[in-house]
Design a protein around this motif. Structure first.
Motif, short mmCIF file in Angstrom:
data_model
loop_
_atom_site.label_atom_id
_atom_site.label_comp_id
_atom_site.label_asym_id
_atom_site.label_seq_id
_atom_site.Cartn_x
_atom_site.Cartn_y
_atom_site.Cartn_z
N LEU A 1 9.28 3.84 -16.13
CA LEU A 1 8.17 4.71 -15.75
C LEU A 1 7.93 4.62 -14.25
O LEU A 1 7.95 3.53 -13.69
N THR A 2 7.69 5.75 -13.62
CA THR A 2 7.34 5.77 -12.21
C THR A 2 5.84 5.57 -12.05
O THR A 2 5.04 6.15 -12.79
N ALA B 1 8.21 -4.87 -13.14
CA ALA B 1 8.07 -3.78 -12.18
C ALA B 1 8.80 -4.13 -10.89
O ALA B 1 8.82 -5.29 -10.47
N THR B 2 9.44 -3.13 -10.32
CA THR B 2 10.13 -3.29 -9.04
C THR B 2 9.73 -2.16 -8.11
O THR B 2 9.37 -1.06 -8.56
N LEU B 3 9.82 -2.44 -6.81
CA LEU B 3 9.58 -1.39 -5.83
C LEU B 3 10.75 -0.42 -5.84
O LEU B 3 11.90 -0.81 -6.01
N GLU B 4 10.45 0.85 -5.66
CA GLU B 4 11.46 1.90 -5.76
C GLU B 4 11.94 2.30 -4.37
O GLU B 4 11.13 2.63 -3.49
N GLN B 5 13.27 2.30 -4.17
CA GLN B 5 13.83 2.71 -2.88
C GLN B 5 15.33 2.92 -3.03
O GLN B 5 15.98 2.23 -3.83
N ARG C 1 0.82 -1.21 0.00
CA ARG C 1 0.00 0.00 0.00
C ARG C 1 0.86 1.26 0.00
O ARG C 1 1.82 1.38 0.74
N ALA C 2 0.49 2.20 -0.88
CA ALA C 2 1.13 3.51 -0.94
C ALA C 2 2.62 3.44 -1.25
O ALA C 2 3.40 4.29 -0.83
N GLN C 3 3.03 2.42 -2.02
CA GLN C 3 4.42 2.30 -2.43
C GLN C 3 4.62 2.87 -3.84
O GLN C 3 3.72 2.84 -4.68
N ARG C 4 5.83 3.36 -4.07
CA ARG C 4 6.22 3.81 -5.41
C ARG C 4 6.90 2.65 -6.12
O ARG C 4 7.69 1.93 -5.53
N VAL C 5 6.59 2.49 -7.39
CA VAL C 5 7.18 1.41 -8.18
C VAL C 5 7.79 1.96 -9.45
O VAL C 5 7.47 3.08 -9.88
N THR C 6 8.67 1.18 -10.06
CA THR C 6 9.22 1.48 -11.37
C THR C 6 8.77 0.38 -12.33
O THR C 6 8.99 -0.80 -12.07
N ILE C 7 8.14 0.79 -13.41
CA ILE C 7 7.77 -0.16 -14.46
C ILE C 7 8.83 -0.05 -15.55
O ILE C 7 9.11 1.03 -16.08
N HIS C 8 9.43 -1.19 -15.87
CA HIS C 8 10.53 -1.24 -16.82
C HIS C 8 9.99 -1.65 -18.18
O HIS C 8 9.61 -2.80 -18.40
#
Length: 351
Positions: free
Chosen positions: A110-111, A157-161, A97-104
């Motif tokens: 893409l964020t 897609a990966t979680l962004e951190q 929930r409420a996480q930022r991800v990166t779609i490759h």
């Protein structure tokens, strides 16, 4: 605190993206780091990278740490432009929930965000609904037509951190298992003129079933295998019971006795303990009730093999705030290096 290791390399490894089967960015870093540290580097059909240091005997040891991180594959794009995901690896959907991800995508990254609507706008039925990855929707801030042109089924897609220092610790995403991959690379750089041949293996697809290590168990066919992975450090207030903590941050590297995939060879973990004590390296013993590692991939895939495992205690596994203690990381590098430096190929690990 002062880092006793190459923190910049650890950051590069953990912030790289590499879900199971698509470990390309991490593989490139490993190949670069192996270049001056080993005698031979090769990559197999699955994408495992093996860096070999040839020793004075035919006896061989495999050291494994996996490159992949848990992530996602796009399974659907809605008409309104929201992206639905299929998990690659084990996710607790509550942490999404409420996480930022990166779609490759083929055209670049893409964020996106996994939105969480205000709880007071939900019905009782919606509030009680169990979190599941299949119900997650990623918002990339564009209308349906734009998203359909940018995102395709099968994109990753990966979680962004980012990875940062936090007191005596480091925290970020993908410490599982990049912090152990890092430890393996650092140990490889310390090894000179070993008595045995050492295969340092950066494996693929561990998070979806130890697949890379299982293949390597046949291809390398080592006389001894040691895997490196993170382990549970539930030494936090919500757990309460010390017995359920498994390991604690700051008390040293962990020598695995068992998990749900493997019971390590007694003579191997006893020698790991002896080396740690002789070298005055802080360690703790790990009895992990659930979870598996690449150790199991080597144990019996090409005949029975003696196996051991060294683990780095890590809090908040499979989240973007995985946290490990810097002294435990340094102790892991020290133990692996000392174990390999004293491996002669004459130790009797048979039962």
């Amino acid at each position: 605190m002062t880092m006793d290791f190459d923190f910049d390399l650890l950051v590069e490894l953990t912030e790289a993206c590499g879900v199971p089967g698509y470990e390309d960015d991490v593989r490139a870093i490993v190949q670069r780091e192996f270049a001056d540290a080993v005698d031979e580097v090769r990559t197999d059909a699955m994408g495992n990278v093996i860096g070999t240091i040839h020793g004075d005997s035919e006896y061989s040891v495999a050291i494994a740490a996996h490159m992949d991180e848990i992530g996602f594959m796009v399974r659907h794009v809605t008409d309104d432009g929201f992206v639905q995901l299929d998990p690659l690896g084990g996710f607790d959907a509550r942490v999404l929930r409420a996480q930022r991800v990166t779609i490759h995508t083929d055209d670049g990254d893409l964020t996106g965000v996994i939105g969480s609507v205000p709880p007071h706008t939900l019905t009782e039925e919606q509030q009680s609904k169990k979190d599941e990855v299949k119900n997650v929707y990623v918002d990339i801030g564009r209308d349906g037509d734009a998203v359909s042109e940018l995102v395709s089924v099968g994109d990753l897609a990966t979680l962004e951190q980012t990875t940062v220092e936090m007191g005596d610790c480091v925290t970020g995403k993908a410490l599982d298992d990049r912090v152990c991959l890092f430890s393996m690379l650092e140990a490889a750089k310390r090894i000179e003129d070993p008595a045995v041949t050492i295969h340092f293996a950066a494996t693929v697809q561990e998070e979806v079933g130890l697949r890379g290590a299982t293949a390597l168990g046949v291809d390398i066919d080592p006389d001894l295998a040691i895997a490196l992975d993170v382990t549970v450090a539930n030494d936090v207030p919500i757990i309460g019971s010390e017995a359920d903590a498994v390991t604690k941050l700051g008390e040293g590297t962990a020598i695995k006795l068992k998990d749900s995939s493997v019971i390590t060879s007694p003579k191997v973990h006893k020698r790991l303990k002896t080396v740690a004590e002789d070298e005055q390296i802080n360690y703790q013993l790990e009895v992990l009730p659930a979870g598996g590692t690449d150790t199991a991939g080597f144990q019996n895939t090409h005949g029975a093999k003696p196996v051991g495992a060294i683990s780095i205690p890590t809090r908040y596994l499979h989240t973007v705030t995985e946290t490990a203690n810097c002294d435990d990381i340094a102790a892991t590098i020290d133990l692996l290096s000392a174990f390999l430096a004293t491996e002669t190929g004459t130790h009797d690990y048979m039962l």
